[in-house]
Design a protein around this motif. Structure first.
Motif, short mmCIF file in Angstrom:
data_model
loop_
_atom_site.label_atom_id
_atom_site.label_comp_id
_atom_site.label_asym_id
_atom_site.label_seq_id
_atom_site.Cartn_x
_atom_site.Cartn_y
_atom_site.Cartn_z
N UNK A 1 -7.05 -0.88 -4.31
CA UNK A 1 -7.27 -0.18 -5.58
C UNK A 1 -6.04 0.66 -5.95
N UNK A 2 -5.81 0.82 -7.23
CA UNK A 2 -4.73 1.68 -7.70
C UNK A 2 -5.22 3.12 -7.81
N UNK A 3 -4.46 4.05 -7.28
CA UNK A 3 -4.82 5.47 -7.33
C UNK A 3 -3.57 6.30 -7.04
N UNK A 4 -3.57 7.52 -7.53
CA UNK A 4 -2.49 8.46 -7.23
C UNK A 4 -3.02 9.66 -6.45
N UNK A 5 -4.21 9.51 -5.84
CA UNK A 5 -4.84 10.64 -5.14
C UNK A 5 -4.21 10.92 -3.79
N UNK A 6 -3.35 10.01 -3.28
CA UNK A 6 -2.64 10.20 -2.02
C UNK A 6 -1.28 9.52 -2.15
N UNK A 7 -0.44 9.66 -1.13
CA UNK A 7 0.83 8.94 -1.15
C UNK A 7 0.68 7.51 -0.64
N UNK B 1 0.80 -1.23 0.00
CA UNK B 1 0.00 0.00 0.00
C UNK B 1 0.83 1.28 0.00
N UNK B 2 2.16 1.17 0.15
CA UNK B 2 2.97 2.37 0.26
C UNK B 2 4.36 2.13 -0.34
N UNK B 3 4.89 3.17 -1.03
CA UNK B 3 4.22 4.41 -1.47
C UNK B 3 3.25 4.12 -2.60
N UNK B 4 2.32 5.03 -2.83
CA UNK B 4 1.24 4.76 -3.78
C UNK B 4 1.78 4.47 -5.19
N UNK B 5 2.83 5.18 -5.55
CA UNK B 5 3.45 4.92 -6.85
C UNK B 5 4.57 3.91 -6.64
N UNK B 6 4.45 2.74 -7.26
CA UNK B 6 5.40 1.65 -7.07
C UNK B 6 5.48 1.22 -5.60
N UNK B 7 4.38 0.77 -5.02
CA UNK B 7 4.38 0.40 -3.60
C UNK B 7 5.24 -0.82 -3.32
#
Length: 294
Positions: A272-278, A240-246
């Protein structure tokens, strides 16, 4: 926090938020018909660290987060890193209240920090966690757990608020929902204390219990091991973290394992995949077993 003990005694810090939730009640279609008596109750829950409204690009965009939260189609959502008139990074806005109005959900906000206004007559600057719910919130409390303050230049571990609890009525069944944000530091000592506090607080309650939050530790971390004695991890099978390339899973949905009327079955969990948060959210479809809670 038992339902009987707290429905008539909601602490003042959360009372305004609970009233706000009552004013932004969900549409009739949000709650389906009651199942036959004695049947399991379906419930979709989610946890999401919203990074004070900013996405992976560092841009504050509450419209983007609203759209992502709506897409989860969750009945109950635990939020972390929630600003309420905190400062410029979130435009001085009440993020919990705005998201509740936009999503037509009830809301309860539990501040970790509540600072005096910068100007006389201004609003308090608050930061903490929140619960959004399609179902009516009938009780709420802001518990203290051990924290190492980020607002004190020389902090020491001490009790501080920000462990939110609500009781929601789900098709007539009272369900305890807790939302938390554990310490982020590499040294696990504060998290060890926070886990002990969490277990003590949750042990005061009976009936179905759901813990949502950013634990800042992975599932096999030694400091989290005591939680798994009473709770089951709704493992989504993805980081789940970080949102981009967790690369690690530090956000959790955890549910009570059993006991009279306390058991919850995890039907499915996913990220779910999203870039709305880190962070990425965790969503879980649950079946809550009926029984007598306290």
């Amino acid at each position: 926090m038992s339902l009987r003990r707290h429905t008539s005694r909601i602490p003042q810090l959360l009372f305004a938020a609970s009233l706000l939730g009552a004013l932004v009640a969900p549409p009739a279609a949000a709650t389906t018909a009651r199942p036959p008596s004695g049947g399991d109750v379906p419930l979709r829950v989610a946890t999401y660290n919203i990074h004070a409204g900013a996405g992976v690009d560092g841009v504050f965009d509450l419209d983007r987060q609203t759209a992502e939260l709506r897409a989860l189609d969750a009945d109950v959502i635990g939020l972390q890193e929630v600003d309420r008139h905190w400062g410029d990074r979130s435009g001085g806005r009440d993020l919990a209240g705005e998201l509740a109005r936009r999503l037509r959900m009830h809301v309860s906000f539990a501040p970790i920090y509540s600072l005096d206004p910068a100007q006389p007559g201004g609003r308090r600057a608050e930061y903490g966690v929140a619960v959004l719910s399609r179902h009516r919130i009938v009780g709420a409390e802001n518990h203290e757990i051990t924290r190492l303050s980020t607002q004190d230049p020389n902090p020491v571990p001490a009790p501080a608020p920000g462990f939110g609890e609500v009781v929601v009525r789900v098709r007539g069944l009272p369900v305890h929902v807790y939302v938390t944000h554990l310490d982020y530091r590499p040294d696990p000592a504060v998290r060890v204390a926070q886990v002990a506090d969490t277990r003590r607080i949750m042990a005061e309650d009976r009936g179905p219990r759901i813990l949502l939050g950013d634990f800042n530790a992975e599932p096999d971390a030694p400091e989290l091991a005591p939680l798994w004695r009473e709770l089951a991890d709704a493992d989504p099978g993805a980081p789940t973290f970080p949102a981009q390339d967790p690369v690690k899973r530090i956000d959790f949905v955890a549910v009570s394992k059993g006991g009279p009327g306390a058991g919850i079955t995890v039907r499915k969990a996913w990220v779910p995949e999203t870039v709305a948060s880190d962070h990425l959210p965790v969503v879980a479809d649950l079946l809550v077993r009926r029984g007598k809670g306290r």
